[in-house]
Scaffold this motif. Structure first.
Motif, PDB file in Angstrom:
ATOM      1  N   LEU A 119       0.869  -1.173   0.000  1.00  0.00           N
ATOM      2  CA  LEU A 119       0.000   0.000   0.000  1.00  0.00           C
ATOM      3  C   LEU A 119       0.905   1.221   0.000  1.00  0.00           C
ATOM      4  CD1 LEU A 119      -2.559  -1.151   2.735  1.00  0.00           C
ATOM      5  CD2 LEU A 119      -2.681  -1.518   0.257  1.00  0.00           C
ATOM      6  N   TYR A 120       0.728   2.109  -0.991  1.00  0.00           N
ATOM      7  CA  TYR A 120       1.677   3.210  -1.134  1.00  0.00           C
ATOM      8  C   TYR A 120       0.994   4.470  -1.657  1.00  0.00           C
ATOM      9  CZ  TYR A 120       1.659   2.181  -6.166  1.00  0.00           C
ATOM     10  OH  TYR A 120       1.275   1.976  -7.473  1.00  0.00           O
ATOM     11  N   TYR A 121       1.694   5.594  -1.451  1.00  0.00           N
ATOM     12  CA  TYR A 121       1.232   6.887  -1.941  1.00  0.00           C
ATOM     13  C   TYR A 121       2.266   7.480  -2.895  1.00  0.00           C
ATOM     14  CZ  TYR A 121      -2.217   6.709   1.809  1.00  0.00           C
ATOM     15  OH  TYR A 121      -3.239   6.335   2.636  1.00  0.00           O
ATOM     16  N   GLU A 122       1.794   8.189  -3.903  1.00  0.00           N
ATOM     17  CA  GLU A 122       2.670   8.920  -4.816  1.00  0.00           C
ATOM     18  C   GLU A 122       2.989  10.277  -4.193  1.00  0.00           C
ATOM     19  OE1 GLU A 122       0.169   8.682  -8.433  1.00  0.00           O
ATOM     20  OE2 GLU A 122       1.967   7.811  -9.334  1.00  0.00           O
ATOM     21  N   ILE A 123       4.229  10.444  -3.790  1.00  0.00           N
ATOM     22  CA  ILE A 123       4.646  11.719  -3.199  1.00  0.00           C
ATOM     23  C   ILE A 123       5.004  12.717  -4.286  1.00  0.00           C
ATOM     24  CG2 ILE A 123       6.221  12.787  -1.552  1.00  0.00           C
ATOM     25  CD1 ILE A 123       4.250  10.683  -0.417  1.00  0.00           C
ATOM     26  N   LEU A 124       5.628  12.230  -5.355  1.00  0.00           N
ATOM     27  CA  LEU A 124       5.933  13.047  -6.531  1.00  0.00           C
ATOM     28  C   LEU A 124       5.467  12.294  -7.765  1.00  0.00           C
ATOM     29  CD1 LEU A 124       9.589  14.209  -5.697  1.00  0.00           C
ATOM     30  CD2 LEU A 124       7.500  15.581  -5.496  1.00  0.00           C
ATOM     31  N   ASP A 125       4.921  13.028  -8.743  1.00  0.00           N
ATOM     32  CA  ASP A 125       4.409  12.380  -9.952  1.00  0.00           C
ATOM     33  C   ASP A 125       4.572  13.310 -11.142  1.00  0.00           C
ATOM     34  OD1 ASP A 125       3.196  10.647 -11.708  1.00  0.00           O
ATOM     35  OD2 ASP A 125       1.153  11.189 -11.136  1.00  0.00           O
ATOM     36  N   TRP A 127       8.318  14.300 -13.906  1.00  0.00           N
ATOM     37  CA  TRP A 127       9.496  13.621 -14.449  1.00  0.00           C
ATOM     38  C   TRP A 127      10.322  12.978 -13.347  1.00  0.00           C
ATOM     39  CZ3 TRP A 127      14.662  14.717 -13.520  1.00  0.00           C
ATOM     40  CH2 TRP A 127      14.928  15.910 -12.823  1.00  0.00           C
ATOM     41  N   VAL A 128      10.093  13.404 -12.107  1.00  0.00           N
ATOM     42  CA  VAL A 128      10.627  12.721 -10.928  1.00  0.00           C
ATOM     43  C   VAL A 128       9.457  12.060 -10.215  1.00  0.00           C
ATOM     44  CG1 VAL A 128      11.836  12.955  -8.746  1.00  0.00           C
ATOM     45  CG2 VAL A 128      12.497  14.395 -10.682  1.00  0.00           C
ATOM     46  N   ASN A 129       9.532  10.741 -10.029  1.00  0.00           N
ATOM     47  CA  ASN A 129       8.458   9.985  -9.387  1.00  0.00           C
ATOM     48  C   ASN A 129       8.971   9.384  -8.080  1.00  0.00           C
ATOM     49  OD1 ASN A 129       6.272   9.632 -11.760  1.00  0.00           O
ATOM     50  ND2 ASN A 129       8.343   9.526 -12.602  1.00  0.00           N
ATOM     51  N   LEU A 130       8.197   9.562  -7.008  1.00  0.00           N
ATOM     52  CA  LEU A 130       8.577   9.031  -5.710  1.00  0.00           C
ATOM     53  C   LEU A 130       7.358   8.418  -5.031  1.00  0.00           C
ATOM     54  CD1 LEU A 130      10.661   8.654  -3.409  1.00  0.00           C
ATOM     55  CD2 LEU A 130       9.974  10.925  -2.568  1.00  0.00           C
ATOM     56  N   ASP A 131       7.454   7.148  -4.652  1.00  0.00           N
ATOM     57  CA  ASP A 131       6.395   6.447  -3.939  1.00  0.00           C
ATOM     58  C   ASP A 131       6.915   5.993  -2.579  1.00  0.00           C
ATOM     59  OD1 ASP A 131       4.913   6.686  -6.267  1.00  0.00           O
ATOM     60  OD2 ASP A 131       5.363   4.655  -6.944  1.00  0.00           O
ATOM     61  N   LEU A 132       6.074   6.127  -1.546  1.00  0.00           N
ATOM     62  CA  LEU A 132       6.386   5.634  -0.207  1.00  0.00           C
ATOM     63  C   LEU A 132       5.227   4.785   0.278  1.00  0.00           C
ATOM     64  CD1 LEU A 132       7.817   8.856   1.520  1.00  0.00           C
ATOM     65  CD2 LEU A 132       9.100   6.972   0.500  1.00  0.00           C
ATOM     66  N   ALA A 156      11.323 -22.014   7.378  1.00  0.00           N
ATOM     67  CA  ALA A 156      11.048 -20.741   8.039  1.00  0.00           C
ATOM     68  C   ALA A 156       9.867 -20.089   7.350  1.00  0.00           C
ATOM     69  CB  ALA A 156      12.266 -19.824   7.990  1.00  0.00           C
ATOM     70  N   ASP A 157       8.918 -19.593   8.145  1.00  0.00           N
ATOM     71  CA  ASP A 157       7.731 -18.923   7.615  1.00  0.00           C
ATOM     72  C   ASP A 157       7.456 -17.687   8.454  1.00  0.00           C
ATOM     73  OD1 ASP A 157       6.455 -20.959   5.566  1.00  0.00           O
ATOM     74  OD2 ASP A 157       7.004 -22.142   7.323  1.00  0.00           O
ATOM     75  N   ALA A 158       7.057 -16.619   7.794  1.00  0.00           N
ATOM     76  CA  ALA A 158       6.756 -15.389   8.524  1.00  0.00           C
ATOM     77  C   ALA A 158       5.905 -14.471   7.660  1.00  0.00           C
ATOM     78  CB  ALA A 158       8.043 -14.675   8.917  1.00  0.00           C
ATOM     79  N   VAL A 159       5.124 -13.627   8.334  1.00  0.00           N
ATOM     80  CA  VAL A 159       4.437 -12.512   7.686  1.00  0.00           C
ATOM     81  C   VAL A 159       5.040 -11.249   8.287  1.00  0.00           C
ATOM     82  CG1 VAL A 159       2.258 -11.333   7.300  1.00  0.00           C
ATOM     83  CG2 VAL A 159       2.332 -13.839   7.331  1.00  0.00           C
ATOM     84  N   LEU A 160       5.691 -10.438   7.437  1.00  0.00           N
ATOM     85  CA  LEU A 160       6.492  -9.319   7.912  1.00  0.00           C
ATOM     86  C   LEU A 160       6.018  -8.002   7.310  1.00  0.00           C
ATOM     87  CD1 LEU A 160      10.007 -10.941   7.377  1.00  0.00           C
ATOM     88  CD2 LEU A 160       8.791 -10.748   9.541  1.00  0.00           C
ATOM     89  N   PRO A 161       6.055  -6.902   8.097  1.00  0.00           N
ATOM     90  CA  PRO A 161       5.837  -5.569   7.524  1.00  0.00           C
ATOM     91  C   PRO A 161       7.182  -4.972   7.110  1.00  0.00           C
ATOM     92  CG  PRO A 161       5.850  -5.415   9.906  1.00  0.00           C
ATOM     93  CD  PRO A 161       6.112  -6.867   9.572  1.00  0.00           C
ATOM     94  N   LEU A 162       7.263  -4.447   5.910  1.00  0.00           N
ATOM     95  CA  LEU A 162       8.487  -3.831   5.412  1.00  0.00           C
ATOM     96  C   LEU A 162       8.191  -2.432   4.881  1.00  0.00           C
ATOM     97  CD1 LEU A 162       8.539  -7.101   4.371  1.00  0.00           C
ATOM     98  CD2 LEU A 162      10.846  -6.415   3.738  1.00  0.00           C
ATOM     99  N   GLY A 163       9.127  -1.532   5.075  1.00  0.00           N
ATOM    100  CA  GLY A 163       9.018  -0.234   4.443  1.00  0.00           C
ATOM    101  C   GLY A 163       9.201  -0.361   2.941  1.00  0.00           C
ATOM    102  N   TYR A 164       8.552   0.499   2.180  1.00  0.00           N
ATOM    103  CA  TYR A 164       8.626   0.459   0.717  1.00  0.00           C
ATOM    104  C   TYR A 164       8.933   1.845   0.191  1.00  0.00           C
ATOM    105  CZ  TYR A 164       7.020   0.295  -4.161  1.00  0.00           C
ATOM    106  OH  TYR A 164       6.940   0.406  -5.523  1.00  0.00           O
TER     107      TYR A 164
END
Length: 241
Positions: A119-125, A127-132, A156-164
């Protein structure tokens, strides 16, 4: 882990009002990743080197993704991605591992699989594109060793939250772009990072990419542990509407 999830989620909520897509966008891609494997897998206090001892080679992998972007304020965009890496080899153990004594000749099969919901947002959209955003990753790893009638399975099994984070720089009037994207987490001695850098060429709705990807996993699940790195070049083809 819960504190990390809350912190990432709070950052996304604060970023949400900053930008939004002007129109609905949909895209999908498939890729081939020519990956090499290195590192160690451990079970019950014993470890094995997947490269030097097991002599693993790329058996094949599957990589695919799909995304949806929309103009609705506050609601995040959505991306699904799937990765499967399979390696196998015939090697010899230099120390005891599971039921196998040192010196045993073994057949090994390693599967690493992950399904991502981002799940992410477009911070810049422009010629420079940035998603967080935030990725929830369902990760599983399995190493199967066989020698004669004996077999040993490390899992090994896991459900993990990661920054994107994803950034792309479009070169005006050329159809060319360069970019990078990655996921990351580090918590309580475990860590995972997954990033790629690429060059991209657009032809109408078609997107062609070539680049380099690295996935590094350092994760313990009870007495089983995976400390491996997978990296190498990739190519991909996709469509964007």
């Amino acid at each position: 882990m819960r504190k990390l999830t809350l912190a990432l989620g709070s950052s996304l909520i604060l970023a949400a009002p900053l930008v939004q897509a002007d129109i609905v966008g949909l895209g999908a891609s498939v890729s081939y990743w020519d990956s090499d494997l290195s590192g160690d897998v451990a079970s019950g206090g014993n470890s094995v080197d997947v490269n030097d001892e097991l002599r693993m080679e790329d058996d094949g992998n599957a990589n695919a993704s799909i995304y949806l972007e929309h103009p609705v304020p506050l609601l995040p965009n959505v991306r699904l991605a799937y990765t499967l890496v399979q390696q196998s080899g015939d090697g010899s153990l230099s120390s005891n591992y599971g039921p196998f004594p040192a010196g045993s000749s073994v057949r090994s099969d390693l599967d690493l699989e992950q399904l991502d919901l981002t799940l992410y947002y477009e911070i810049l959209d422009n010629w420079v594109n940035l998603d967080l955003g935030l990725t929830v990753r369902d990760f599983s790893g399995e190493l199967l060793l066989q020698s004669g009638s004996a077999a040993d399975r490390t899992e090994a099994d896991a459900v993990l939250p990661l920054g994107y984070v994803a950034a792309r720089f479009d070169l005006p009037l050329t159809g060319l772009a360069v970019g990078a994207e990655g996921n990351f987490i580090s918590f309580d001695g475990d860590s995972m990072r997954d990033f790629n850098v690429y060059g991209q060429y657009n032809i109408s709705l078609l997107q062609l990419r070539a680049g380099y990807r690295q996935l590094a996993v350092d994760y313990e699940d009870g007495s089983d542990a995976f400390d491996v790195k997978i990296d190498g070049p990739f190519i991909s083809a996709g469509v964007a509407f």
